[in-house]
Write an enzyme that holds these catalytic residues in place. Sequence first.
Site, PDB file in Angstrom:
ATOM      1  N   GLY A  95     -12.719   4.856  10.771  1.00 45.02           N
ATOM      2  CA  GLY A  95     -11.296   4.975  11.097  1.00 45.02           C
ATOM      3  C   GLY A  95     -10.932   6.437  11.018  1.00 45.02           C
ATOM      4  N   GLU A 143      -7.787  -5.216   5.515  1.00 48.46           N
ATOM      5  CA  GLU A 143      -7.717  -4.905   4.086  1.00 48.46           C
ATOM      6  C   GLU A 143      -6.568  -5.639   3.418  1.00 48.46           C
ATOM      7  OE1 GLU A 143      -8.285  -0.709   5.464  1.00 48.46           O
ATOM      8  OE2 GLU A 143      -8.977  -0.436   3.422  1.00 48.46           O
ATOM      9  N   ARG A 169      -9.534   9.331  20.318  1.00 49.71           N
ATOM     10  CA  ARG A 169      -9.195   9.023  21.720  1.00 49.71           C
ATOM     11  C   ARG A 169      -8.959  10.301  22.513  1.00 49.71           C
ATOM     12  NH1 ARG A 169      -5.188   4.438  19.695  1.00 49.71           N
ATOM     13  NH2 ARG A 169      -5.059   6.055  18.115  1.00 49.71           N
ATOM     14  N   ASN A 197       0.869  -1.177   0.000  1.00 58.39           N
ATOM     15  CA  ASN A 197       0.000   0.000   0.000  1.00 58.39           C
ATOM     16  C   ASN A 197       0.909   1.231   0.000  1.00 58.39           C
ATOM     17  OD1 ASN A 197      -1.811   2.023   0.492  1.00 58.39           O
ATOM     18  ND2 ASN A 197      -2.745   1.055   2.293  1.00 58.39           N
ATOM     19  N   LYS A 231       3.471   0.677   2.997  1.00 61.94           N
ATOM     20  CA  LYS A 231       3.059  -0.302   3.998  1.00 61.94           C
ATOM     21  C   LYS A 231       3.114  -1.659   3.299  1.00 61.94           C
ATOM     22  CE  LYS A 231      -0.908  -0.419   7.024  1.00 61.94           C
ATOM     23  NZ  LYS A 231      -2.268   0.083   7.201  1.00 61.94           N
ATOM     24  N   ARG A 239      -2.643  -2.066  -3.455  1.00 63.22           N
ATOM     25  CA  ARG A 239      -3.862  -1.297  -3.204  1.00 63.22           C
ATOM     26  C   ARG A 239      -3.826  -0.088  -4.141  1.00 63.22           C
ATOM     27  NH1 ARG A 239      -5.256   3.063   1.260  1.00 63.22           N
ATOM     28  NH2 ARG A 239      -7.463   3.217   0.811  1.00 63.22           N
ATOM     29  N   ARG A 288     -11.353  15.410   7.773  1.00 63.69           N
ATOM     30  CA  ARG A 288     -12.191  15.777   6.621  1.00 63.69           C
ATOM     31  C   ARG A 288     -13.586  16.161   7.092  1.00 63.69           C
ATOM     32  NH1 ARG A 288     -11.158  10.460   3.442  1.00 63.69           N
ATOM     33  NH2 ARG A 288      -8.952  10.361   3.897  1.00 63.69           N
ATOM     34  N   GLY A 309     -10.233   7.934   8.183  1.00 62.76           N
ATOM     35  CA  GLY A 309     -11.251   8.195   7.170  1.00 62.76           C
ATOM     36  C   GLY A 309     -12.453   7.359   7.562  1.00 62.76           C
ATOM     37  N   HIS A 344     -12.890   2.838   0.329  1.00 63.51           N
ATOM     38  CA  HIS A 344     -12.842   1.825   1.404  1.00 63.51           C
ATOM     39  C   HIS A 344     -13.511   0.511   0.962  1.00 63.51           C
ATOM     40  CE1 HIS A 344     -12.831   5.194   4.690  1.00 63.51           C
ATOM     41  NE2 HIS A 344     -11.596   4.826   4.413  1.00 63.51           N
ATOM     42  N   VAL A 373     -12.085   3.167  15.133  1.00 67.90           N
ATOM     43  CA  VAL A 373     -13.140   3.626  16.040  1.00 67.90           C
ATOM     44  C   VAL A 373     -14.216   2.551  16.192  1.00 67.90           C
ATOM     45  CG1 VAL A 373     -14.914   5.376  16.398  1.00 67.90           C
ATOM     46  CG2 VAL A 373     -12.724   6.036  15.362  1.00 67.90           C
ATOM     47  N   HIS A 420     -17.387   1.722   8.316  1.00 66.45           N
ATOM     48  CA  HIS A 420     -15.916   1.765   8.447  1.00 66.45           C
ATOM     49  C   HIS A 420     -15.576   3.093   9.118  1.00 66.45           C
ATOM     50  CE1 HIS A 420     -11.681   1.025   6.994  1.00 66.45           C
ATOM     51  NE2 HIS A 420     -11.655   2.323   7.266  1.00 66.45           N
TER      52      HIS A 420
END
Length: 409
Positions: free
Chosen positions: A213, A387, A287, A7, A14, A94, A244, A215, A183, A334, A211
């Site tokens: 996260g 993913e 958090r 990725n 990654k 990805r 965002r 994003g 996503h 999250v 989803h």
Amino acid sequence: MKILVINTGSSSIKYQLFEMPERKVLAKGLVERIGHDDSQVTHQYRQEGELEKHTRTMPVKDHREGLQIVSTLLTSPELGVIHDPSEVDAVGHRVVHGGEHFSATTLIGDEVLETIRRLIPLAPLHNPANLRGIEVAMEIFSSAKQVAVFDTAFHQTIPEEAFRYAIPGSFYREHGVRVYGFHGTSHLYVAKRAAEFLGKDVEDVNLITLHLGNGASVTAVKNGQSVDTSMGFSPLPGLMMGTRCGDIDPSIIFYMNRALGMGMDEIDDLLNKKSGLLGVGGNNDLRDILKRAEGGDKNARLALGMYTYRIKKYIGAYVAVLNRVDALVFTAGVGENSPLIRRMACEGLEHMGIRVNEERNRRAIGVMTEIQAAESHVRILVIPTDEELEIALQTGRIVARASREKVEK
Ligand code: AMP
């Protein structure tokens, strides 16, 4: 079969090396701050069953050097898990934007590369880096099959009435302005896991997958297919995210430009990088917002209220879209880890048959489980997303199919 999943971001790579079909992670890691003198390399490698961690700070000039380091680490006698790059059978990449060209995972050849390049105007932040990752991987892992897995592909089943914007049709036909959604790999992965959990075929389930996260997006899944999603032409609309803004009135952009004298790049930066939880609550990490809200901070509380209100609104909308909902699925940072967000997002939805069990919800942290109350008509699931594994699974399938077809010819 050894499958390397890559990725590539604008300044990061990654990676995860899988042994398939065993789904075993042999090594994984991250090269960050590419282009700086203090790039961070984190590498984990399997030794006697456990993943050992190795980190180092060093200059990494560009993506080629970054991936070369990954290859050196993977083949190193001390930190490696293979002897030679040629042991990697396939590399799964990805790719963020596949436009309308790719509704499924595909083997990469010259034509595919050219199409990804042509799609750069639709994903100027992501596709150039993804493309660079592919080009470099083709050099370094030259004997491996290269496969592209698109974030947009799962959403290509969205019907036209849902994917079109109410602007003149020529913008869609001539310029590709429509909802694409993102996503997709995560929504598809958790949809399949949810179906397994419910003991049904994925073609038989209706789900709302959330989803949540850094994003965040919600997808309405009907009979295993995406029929609507909260992100759109870009990953900006929909839910409130870390930085965002999610849905806003597009006129705000004209107002910022004409009345406030802000330039387009400045507005772009504001809405993508300085809005959401950060813009309203002062932190992009939920958090920190939760901690400050607990201490009574008003902005943090407002951010939390807005964040969960928006999720609730989308759940309500997608109940209307799907009619019958078998399960809500919470996933990503999250969704997997915050009982409070899950509770707040479902509060007041009891008349839709959605009711959380407090105790189950509280205990569900980072594990696959269900958290609905006994009287809830809709199951409420927490499913950790993966993913990278989904990319490896799809890559393995495509490579196996390609070699079968070669034999048959
Ligand atoms: P992801 O993009 O899936 O890695 O998710 C990252 C986000 O998950 C971060 O912004 C965190 O705010 C959030 N997150 C991770 N752990 C927790 C937690 N225990 N409680 C609330 N949010 C969390």
